[in-house]
Motif scaffolding. Sequence first.
Motif, short mmCIF file in Angstrom:
data_model
loop_
_atom_site.label_atom_id
_atom_site.label_comp_id
_atom_site.label_asym_id
_atom_site.label_seq_id
_atom_site.Cartn_x
_atom_site.Cartn_y
_atom_site.Cartn_z
N LYS A 1 2.28 6.43 -7.02
CA LYS A 1 1.14 7.25 -7.56
C LYS A 1 1.79 8.78 -7.42
O LYS A 1 1.71 9.40 -8.26
N SER B 1 1.42 3.96 -2.94
CA SER B 1 1.20 5.49 -2.61
C SER B 1 2.07 6.35 -3.26
O SER B 1 2.11 7.22 -3.87
N GLN C 1 0.87 -1.08 0.00
CA GLN C 1 -0.01 0.01 -0.02
C GLN C 1 0.77 1.40 0.14
O GLN C 1 0.66 2.25 -0.87
N GLU C 2 2.10 1.30 0.80
CA GLU C 2 2.76 2.45 0.73
C GLU C 2 3.42 2.60 -0.36
O GLU C 2 3.66 3.65 -0.94
#
Length: 177
Positions: free
Chosen positions: A52, A49, A45-46
């Motif tokens: 992105k 992120s 997830q990190e």
Amino acid sequence: MASPQQAPHLHLAELTASQFLDVWRHFDADGNGYIEGKELEKFFQELESARKGAGVGSKCDSLGEKMKEFMHKYDKNADGRIEMAELAQILPTEENFLLCFRQHVGSSSEFMEAWRRYDTDRSGYIEANELKGFLSDLLKKANRAYDEPKLQEYTQTILRMFDMNGDGKLGLSEMSR
């Protein structure tokens, strides 16, 4: 863009060895030597992120699909978890010296041979100066350029990684981790 000979980095900023270790410790929360389960989900997830934020997109839309694609690409031994050597291939480290270090002492016989060679005073420990000699030889063997401050940083990083009791030297049990 990475060339075919280079590690398939994820278009992130290059990390120093010390920063790499900080990332590793952040995600390997239980200290078992792997990023797995909830740690792996948090890492992914990190990572997504960060990608992105850097403007690097992915073909897949669902997080599950992205994670599956990621693991297929980077989990080299397909055990469902990320090892330090695999993370060193994923994150662009300054000299990828951690991977180089691990490969140099890959088998138990190579490990014991290195131990005997660098425990020069036969104390049963590899002190910082002996470790520094080991890392210097390792970097030379790998044809990696380095200077004294960088060698000192690498020495301190290895001590931070493996010196579990904080005595400034590595015992056999600490080093064998």
